[in-house]
Design an enzyme around this catalytic site. Structure first.
Site, short mmCIF file in Angstrom:
data_model
loop_
_atom_site.label_atom_id
_atom_site.label_comp_id
_atom_site.label_asym_id
_atom_site.label_seq_id
_atom_site.Cartn_x
_atom_site.Cartn_y
_atom_site.Cartn_z
N ARG A 166 40.62 40.17 43.55
CA ARG A 166 40.28 40.17 42.32
C ARG A 166 39.06 40.79 41.72
O ARG A 166 38.95 41.41 40.46
CB ARG A 166 40.04 38.56 41.98
N GLY A 212 38.21 31.75 46.56
CA GLY A 212 39.41 30.98 46.39
C GLY A 212 40.61 31.85 46.46
O GLY A 212 40.59 33.20 46.55
N HIS A 270 42.65 32.77 43.70
CA HIS A 270 42.39 33.60 42.50
C HIS A 270 41.53 34.88 43.12
O HIS A 270 41.88 35.98 42.60
CB HIS A 270 41.61 32.91 41.26
N CYS A 271 40.57 34.65 43.78
CA CYS A 271 39.61 35.72 44.03
C CYS A 271 40.19 36.67 45.22
O CYS A 271 39.89 37.72 45.10
CB CYS A 271 38.53 35.17 44.88
N ILE A 272 41.29 36.50 45.91
CA ILE A 272 41.77 37.18 46.71
C ILE A 272 42.99 37.83 46.01
O ILE A 272 43.77 38.65 46.93
CB ILE A 272 42.12 36.59 48.03
#
Length: 339
Positions: free
Chosen positions: A86, A328, A330-332
């Site tokens: 992300r 989390g 969304h971050c990956i």
């Protein structure tokens, strides 16, 4: 040409991820790397139920990656420092003529964090744009995908501690940031949160990414992280953010319908206060890939997400190994809109 970042609920072509490399901040030992790779793979396979996944893999790692990933997941080789797609990847946008673009922000390790390396990761955005066949939109602003949330209609949420961070953009004013967000992602209404969550604001965090604080599931609606236990420092932080957001409006001039999403009941891990958040979910075609924490609040959070995204199947993945490393689901992940 006018570019606009679509809502994350818009139809998607695929999701991009990065496979955790050896000797990164994600895993200092073989056991830590294995735990990370297992968690990243679980997210990838959850997404695969709904749409294609392309995984960027460090050149030494394709064989290792295949031991974790099904053959249905496409592998693309590019040098990696870490695996937070992300943030290191591009922000995809669409043009008013239907073209796909990719904004390549400057990435400098979340504001030159002393534990981060970013020489390789800073080149990933442009490479993913190339692989996707998109038009490259170069930005000179330091920014990360986790630092913005949009409604696809001109509204973007940001935090003062990220875009105005002296280790990211020391020369930029709010007006400068807003102008660049208008040029690159079509933002006409920039809403500035004062800060992010406590854990994320400490040494191993991002200094306040918005994507664990608030999300926009539909026009005029905000999902906002709410810490309900007064023992946790985020109790006051999230109360202040919710109060502040209640006084703002979206790009169409609407006051927000604010839906408070409770934080997990878990308050601490072995290091400190946690920033576990159900806000950090990924919307996909027909589904939502949501964080779970083996926590009593998991059930209520799932119900809220099902109501916020009607018609989408909510699939949960244990996100504790991901949050232990600083982010989390969304971050990956980084979604690529369909055009």
């Amino acid at each position: 040409m006018t570019w606009m970042m679509p809502s994350e609920t818009a139809r998607q072509e695929r999701v991009w991820m990065a496979f955790p490399p050896e000797r990164s901040s994600i895993g200092h030992t073989a056991a830590e790397t294995h735990e990370a790779r297992t968690a990243w793979a679980a997210v990838a396979h959850a997404v695969l139920e709904f749409e294609p996944v392309t995984m960027v893999v460090d050149p030494p790692d394709p064989a290792a990656a295949r031991t974790y990933l099904s053959s249905d997941i496409e592998l693309v080789e590019a040098p990696l420092d870490d695996a937070w797609m992300r943030d290191i990847g591009p922000t995809f946008v669409t043009g008013d003529d239907g073209r796909l673009g990719g904004v390549d922000w400057v990435f400098n390790g979340w504001g030159q964090q002393d534990w981060a390396t970013w020489d390789k990761d800073s080149k990933v955005g442009a490479e993913v744009v190339r692989q996707a066949g998109a038009e490259l939109i170069q930005s000179t602003m330091v920014n990360e995908g986790g630092g913005i949330q949009v409604d696809g209609l001109g509204t973007v949420l940001v935090t003062e501690t990220v875009q105005l961070d002296k280790f990211r953009n020391p020369e930029l004013s709010k007006a400068d940031v807003e102008a660049e967000l208008a040029r690159t992602i079509g933002a006409t209404q920039v809403i500035w949160l004062p800060r992010g969550l406590t854990r994320d604001s400490q040494d191993l965090g991002t200094r306040g990414h918005v994507d664990i604080v608030a999300a926009i599931p539909s026009p005029g609606v905000l999902l906002v992280h709410s810490q309900r236990n007064p023992e946790h420092p985020d109790f006051q932080v999230t109360a202040d953010i919710i109060s502040m957001l209640a006084g703002t409006r979206d790009a169409q001039g609407r006051a927000w319908e604010i839906v408070e999403v409770p934080a997990p009941e878990t308050l601490r891990d072995e290091l400190d206060w946690v920033d576990y958040s159900y806000i950090n979910h990924l919307v996909v075609n027909g589904g939502v890939i949501a964080c779970s924490f083996d926590d009593p609040a998991d059930t209520e959070a799932r119900r809220i997400l099902e109501q916020a995204y009607p018609g989408r199947k909510v699939v949960t993945v244990d996100a504790r190994p991901i949050f232990a490393r600083g982010g989390g689901i969304h971050c990956i992940t980084q979604h690529q809109p369909a055009v």
